[in-house]
Scaffold this motif. Structure first.
Motif, PDB file in Angstrom:
ATOM      1  N   ALA A 306      19.587  -8.051  27.838  1.00 60.42           N
ATOM      2  CA  ALA A 306      18.125  -8.080  27.693  1.00 60.42           C
ATOM      3  C   ALA A 306      17.525  -6.685  27.704  1.00 60.42           C
ATOM      4  CB  ALA A 306      17.512  -8.926  28.812  1.00 60.42           C
ATOM      5  N   ASN A 307      17.998  -5.818  28.618  1.00 55.60           N
ATOM      6  CA  ASN A 307      17.326  -4.511  28.691  1.00 55.60           C
ATOM      7  C   ASN A 307      17.629  -3.639  27.476  1.00 55.60           C
ATOM      8  OD1 ASN A 307      19.553  -2.719  29.340  1.00 55.60           O
ATOM      9  ND2 ASN A 307      19.371  -3.278  31.487  1.00 55.60           N
ATOM     10  N   ASN A 308      18.797  -3.826  26.873  1.00 58.23           N
ATOM     11  CA  ASN A 308      19.068  -3.054  25.644  1.00 58.23           C
ATOM     12  C   ASN A 308      18.376  -3.643  24.424  1.00 58.23           C
ATOM     13  OD1 ASN A 308      21.133  -1.696  27.336  1.00 58.23           O
ATOM     14  ND2 ASN A 308      21.525  -0.710  25.369  1.00 58.23           N
ATOM     15  N   ALA A 309      18.287  -4.973  24.378  1.00 57.24           N
ATOM     16  CA  ALA A 309      17.520  -5.600  23.293  1.00 57.24           C
ATOM     17  C   ALA A 309      16.067  -5.148  23.393  1.00 57.24           C
ATOM     18  CB  ALA A 309      17.615  -7.119  23.393  1.00 57.24           C
ATOM     19  N   HIS A 310      15.583  -5.069  24.619  1.00 56.60           N
ATOM     20  CA  HIS A 310      14.205  -4.629  24.864  1.00 56.60           C
ATOM     21  C   HIS A 310      14.017  -3.184  24.396  1.00 56.60           C
ATOM     22  CE1 HIS A 310      10.392  -4.585  27.291  1.00 56.60           C
ATOM     23  NE2 HIS A 310      10.579  -3.291  27.085  1.00 56.60           N
ATOM     24  N   ALA A 311      14.967  -2.330  24.792  1.00 57.47           N
ATOM     25  CA  ALA A 311      14.848  -0.902  24.457  1.00 57.47           C
ATOM     26  C   ALA A 311      14.723  -0.688  22.954  1.00 57.47           C
ATOM     27  CB  ALA A 311      16.049  -0.136  25.003  1.00 57.47           C
ATOM     28  N   ASN A 312      15.541  -1.404  22.185  1.00 55.71           N
ATOM     29  CA  ASN A 312      15.501  -1.241  20.726  1.00 55.71           C
ATOM     30  C   ASN A 312      14.302  -1.955  20.111  1.00 55.71           C
ATOM     31  OD1 ASN A 312      18.260   0.077  19.467  1.00 55.71           O
ATOM     32  ND2 ASN A 312      18.505  -0.751  21.500  1.00 55.71           N
ATOM     33  N   ALA A 313      13.957  -3.136  20.649  1.00 53.70           N
ATOM     34  CA  ALA A 313      12.802  -3.866  20.108  1.00 53.70           C
ATOM     35  C   ALA A 313      11.500  -3.133  20.396  1.00 53.70           C
ATOM     36  CB  ALA A 313      12.752  -5.269  20.716  1.00 53.70           C
ATOM     37  N   ALA A 314      11.474  -2.396  21.515  1.00 55.46           N
ATOM     38  CA  ALA A 314      10.254  -1.659  21.882  1.00 55.46           C
ATOM     39  C   ALA A 314       9.928  -0.555  20.881  1.00 55.46           C
ATOM     40  CB  ALA A 314      10.410  -1.070  23.280  1.00 55.46           C
ATOM     41  N   LEU A 315      10.913  -0.222  20.044  1.00 57.48           N
ATOM     42  CA  LEU A 315      10.651   0.788  19.004  1.00 57.48           C
ATOM     43  C   LEU A 315       9.851   0.187  17.846  1.00 57.48           C
ATOM     44  CD1 LEU A 315      14.146   2.529  18.942  1.00 57.48           C
ATOM     45  CD2 LEU A 315      12.042   3.517  19.818  1.00 57.48           C
ATOM     46  N   ILE A 316       9.822  -1.148  17.746  1.00 57.77           N
ATOM     47  CA  ILE A 316       9.109  -1.791  16.624  1.00 57.77           C
ATOM     48  C   ILE A 316       7.609  -1.505  16.669  1.00 57.77           C
ATOM     49  CG2 ILE A 316       8.574  -4.010  15.492  1.00 57.77           C
ATOM     50  CD1 ILE A 316      11.388  -4.959  16.329  1.00 57.77           C
ATOM     51  N   PRO A 317       6.917  -1.735  17.823  1.00 61.73           N
ATOM     52  CA  PRO A 317       5.488  -1.388  17.849  1.00 61.73           C
ATOM     53  C   PRO A 317       5.243   0.100  17.614  1.00 61.73           C
ATOM     54  CG  PRO A 317       6.092  -2.671  19.792  1.00 61.73           C
ATOM     55  CD  PRO A 317       7.353  -2.353  19.075  1.00 61.73           C
ATOM     56  N   LEU A 318       6.196   0.930  18.048  1.00 60.27           N
ATOM     57  CA  LEU A 318       6.028   2.373  17.848  1.00 60.27           C
ATOM     58  C   LEU A 318       6.129   2.734  16.366  1.00 60.27           C
ATOM     59  CD1 LEU A 318       5.826   5.225  19.274  1.00 60.27           C
ATOM     60  CD2 LEU A 318       8.286   5.342  18.988  1.00 60.27           C
ATOM     61  N   PHE A 319       7.162   2.216  15.713  1.00 57.52           N
ATOM     62  CA  PHE A 319       7.393   2.555  14.304  1.00 57.52           C
ATOM     63  C   PHE A 319       6.328   1.955  13.388  1.00 57.52           C
ATOM     64  CE2 PHE A 319      11.622   4.538  13.377  1.00 57.52           C
ATOM     65  CZ  PHE A 319      11.890   4.912  14.671  1.00 57.52           C
ATOM     66  N   THR A 320       5.873   0.750  13.717  1.00 65.16           N
ATOM     67  CA  THR A 320       5.001   0.055  12.769  1.00 65.16           C
ATOM     68  C   THR A 320       3.515   0.228  13.065  1.00 65.16           C
ATOM     69  OG1 THR A 320       5.205  -1.937  14.103  1.00 65.16           O
ATOM     70  CG2 THR A 320       6.729  -1.722  12.255  1.00 65.16           C
ATOM     71  N   LEU A 321       3.160   0.371  14.358  1.00 69.70           N
ATOM     72  CA  LEU A 321       1.737   0.465  14.708  1.00 69.70           C
ATOM     73  C   LEU A 321       1.382   1.772  15.408  1.00 69.70           C
ATOM     74  CD1 LEU A 321       1.366  -3.178  16.068  1.00 69.70           C
ATOM     75  CD2 LEU A 321       0.467  -2.341  13.905  1.00 69.70           C
ATOM     76  N   GLY A 322       2.406   2.523  15.793  1.00 70.35           N
ATOM     77  CA  GLY A 322       2.136   3.784  16.489  1.00 70.35           C
ATOM     78  C   GLY A 322       1.741   3.569  17.932  1.00 70.35           C
ATOM     79  N   ILE A 323       2.185   2.446  18.510  1.00 66.05           N
ATOM     80  CA  ILE A 323       1.825   2.156  19.903  1.00 66.05           C
ATOM     81  C   ILE A 323       3.091   2.140  20.757  1.00 66.05           C
ATOM     82  CG2 ILE A 323       0.951   0.353  21.441  1.00 66.05           C
ATOM     83  CD1 ILE A 323      -1.157  -0.213  19.394  1.00 66.05           C
ATOM     84  N   PRO A 324       3.142   3.000  21.783  1.00 64.75           N
ATOM     85  CA  PRO A 324       4.320   2.999  22.647  1.00 64.75           C
ATOM     86  C   PRO A 324       4.293   1.792  23.570  1.00 64.75           C
ATOM     87  CG  PRO A 324       2.733   4.624  23.404  1.00 64.75           C
ATOM     88  CD  PRO A 324       2.150   3.994  22.177  1.00 64.75           C
TER      89      PRO A 324
END
Lengths: 500, 167
Positions: A306-324
């Motif tokens: 879960a924590n690694n899936a989270h770490a990589n998925a958390a890049l989605i809002p950053l890449f697509t919306l610019g929100i950390p």
């Protein structure tokens, strides 16, 4: 098809020997940071930014991303072997991981954690590939009011989940926003809170602040004569889980991937929340739930996936919306900005090659980490045998270099020292640090979108409620902040989120 | 490693810890300062929000939350944990301040070498040989690694004689 071509182009860039070397170094350093108790991913990534200052943007971000998810792998090692989490999102792993160590199954626990991390990270990266383009295009339709509202939701969630007191979390968030406002006002050009100091005209260096608040304050809270832990690495033969352990882990990994990926998409959720909820999911759905807490493989495989899936998925809002989505991603975002890259929908139009190279490097990094983590467990545990005074001295060297080299100014070293003392005070007052980091990075963006919105509407605040998306998001943010008044309690497990 | 405060049982007669009170006071003072400064920056212009509006809101939030925290403490004071090891804090902070103040004068290598030697030999009570090796690696080694390996310039000494010998 177009996405696949772009991803293949990204692989071509990421597979150059220089970028492979950066990814490898990032994984190596990330694992070391993860292993070291006391240096969390936030401070770790921040203090290693100077290493990447003169690299090209792609190489720099590839290395920093590798450091980031390397910490997720490394944190597991001390959780399993020492009952001490190397970083917050591995805290829950200590329960069954250490129990497995006492049963002589430490090697199997570490292998299952590494494989789970690999699976979770890789599937989340596939999700990022699939979501990048459509979400990026959708992001282009988001105006300043929606952007502001989205940030309000993100900060509200983090504040609501951080620590035990929302009042203290709000103080932390407000402090971060105030620090971000130091310098020249971008619209009026007037200096704000600079006290006549020229070095503050460009604002406070976020690296110096983060290294101080997260890293130095941790060192200042060390106690004299802390013992060096005794640790025994499992032998090579002990690294192989049994067939039963593999079979029992598979559903836990699947559930962990779902939990981590889902929560990673939500701004404000930390990796700790994902691993805690994954554990809670295992307690509810696992066939062997009665064994949890006594050395059950599900208690290691689920949260670590879960924590690694989270770490990589958390890049989605950053890449697509610019929100950390989390404090560590906020630091990564700062690194993006320092390299002249603005995360968000424009990233795929203006810097498409770099964006896809970074995404491709995530796949490569996950493979590298799997290869690095399991066979080299003996090397990682040897780091733990280094006496505390030596480790502290070496970390202090990196902190000073990290703070100095951002602007090549000793002033930033003083800033780091000052914020180290502030961080220590906040820790002693039980004030969570995570909201401060997020608002520190988001502050300028939040203020800009607020002011743009109000300029568009000629000062009419109903601009936020008259547009459906922003109205829903603002309502959601208010609901989250007012949850204590409405007696909406968060899960008991989240009260102890150590990442906050 | 960090200290934590734990909430006392309701009805307990523990007074508010001085450190907590000082913290609340400090946040409230910062909030009030921000409120006053923001007002002078201008809260509103003909175009919309002024430079002071956003900080003003944050200052107000800080003051309000400090007040709520004070009320919470009055109702249910928190008990302080172990506190910090003052010796560690003073030695680390003082050595960092001295390092920062001499770094531009003596250069990175010399000042960092002395800093590391202090932390390893004097504070950490390590043996001379490993202390010297680590101090050299962390100062001279780091200087060359950053300057020539990563093209990141660390400061050299402002004194010509030291500068001439590569420090």
């Amino acid at each position: 098809m177009e996405t696949l071509n772009e991803l293949l182009g990204g692989f071509a860039t990421a597979m150059t020997w220089q970028n492979l070397l950066f990814a490898f170094l990032g994984c190596l350093l990330g694992t070391i940071i993860g292993v070291l108790p006391g240096v969390g991913p936030v401070a770790g990534v921040a203090l290693l930014i100077p290493l990447t200052l003169n690299l090209d943007p792609a190489g720099s971000i590839i290395m920093l991303c590798a450091i980031f998810y390397g910490t997720q792998y490394g944190g597991t090692i001390t959780s399993v072997l020492l009952n001490t989490p190397g970083e917050a999102s591995s805290a829950i792993t200590t329960i069954d991981g250490y129990a497995m160590t006492k049963m002589g199954r430490a090697g199997a626990a570490l292998t299952l954690a590494a494989v789970g991390s690999f699976i979770g990270g890789t599937i989340a990266t596939v999700g990022l590939v699939a979501a990048a383009k459509p979400l990026g295009e959708m992001g282009l339709l988001v105006g300043p009011p929606e952007f502001f509202a989205l940030m309000v939701v993100g900060i509200s969630l983090l504040v609501a989940l951080a620590g035990k007191s929302m009042v203290k979390a709000l103080i932390s968030g407000a402090l971060g926003l105030l620090i971000s406002m130091v310098g020249i006002d971008p619209v009026a050009g007037a200096p704000r809170f600079t006290f006549g100091i020229d070095n503050l005209m460009d604002g406070v260096s976020f690296v110096a602040v983060i290294v101080g608040v997260f890293g130095l304050s941790e060192i200042l809270s060390f106690r004299r004569n802390e013992p060096t832990p005794m640790v025994h690495a499992p032998g090579f033969r002990q690294l192989f889980p049994s067939r039963t352990e593999w079979r029992r882990s598979a559903p836990a990994m699947a559930r962990g991937t779902g939990v981590g990926f889902g929560l990673g998409l939500i701004p404000g959720m930390t990796g700790s929340v994902s691993s805690l909820l994954s554990y809670a999911t295992e307690k509810r759905f696992s066939r062997f739930r009665h064994q949890l807490g006594k050395g059950a493989v599900e208690g290691v495989a689920g949260p670590e996936t879960a924590n690694n899936a989270h770490a990589n998925a958390a890049l989605i809002p950053l890449f697509t919306l610019g929100i950390p989505a989390s404090p560590t991603i906020a630091v990564l975002m700062g690194a993006f900005l320092q390299q002249g890259l603005t995360p968000g929908p424009s990233l795929f139009t203006e810097h498409s090659e770099i964006a896809w190279a970074i995404i491709a490097s995530l796949f490569i990094g996950n493979v590298l980490l799997l290869l690095l983590n399991v066979p080299l467990v003996g090397l990682w545990t040897s780091i733990l045998r280094v006496p505390t005074p030596i480790l502290t001295a070496v970390i202090l060297v990196f902190m000073v270099i990290g703070a100095y080299t951002i602007n090549f100014s000793v002033f930033d070293v003083y800033v780091m020292i000052g914020f180290g003392l502030l961080g220590l005070a906040l820790r002693n007052l039980d004030i969570p640090l995570a909201p401060m980091v997020l608002t520190l990075v988001l502050g300028p963006l939040m203020e800009r979108s607020l002011r743009e919105s109000l300029e568009i509407s000629q000062g009419d605040f109903t601009v936020f409620t008259s547009r459906p998306i922003s109205a829903v998001l603002i309502g959601l943010g208010l609901l989250i902040i007012c949850s204590p008044l409405l007696k909406l309690r968060k899960p008991r497990a989240l009260m102890e989120d150590p990442e906050a | 490693m960090t200290t934590e405060s734990v909430t006392t049982k309701a009805g307990s007669t523990v007074r508010i810890a001085p450190g907590v009170l000082a913290g609340i006071g400090a946040f409230a003072a910062v909030g009030i300062y921000v409120l006053v400064s923001s007002a002078t920056l201008g809260l509103w212009t003909s175009l919309g929000p002024g430079a002071g509006m956003f900080p003003f809101a944050m200052g107000a939030l800080l003051v309000a939350m400090s007040a709520v925290w004070l009320l919470q403490e009055l109702r249910r004071p928190s008990v302080r944990g172990e506190g910090v090891d003052k010796g560690v804090v003073i030695s680390v902070v003082a050595s960092l301040v001295i390092l920062a103040s001499v770094m531009d004068l003596l250069g990175f290598q010399l000042s960092m070498f002395a800093f590391l030697l202090y932390h390893l030999k004097i504070r950490g009570r390590r043996a001379w040989v490993p202390s010297l090796i680590i101090a050299l690696a962390g100062s001279v080694g780091a200087f060359y690694a950053f300057n020539y390996g990563l093209n990141v310039a660390l400061p050299v000494s402002a004194f010509t004689p030291l500068n001439l010998i590569g420090l």
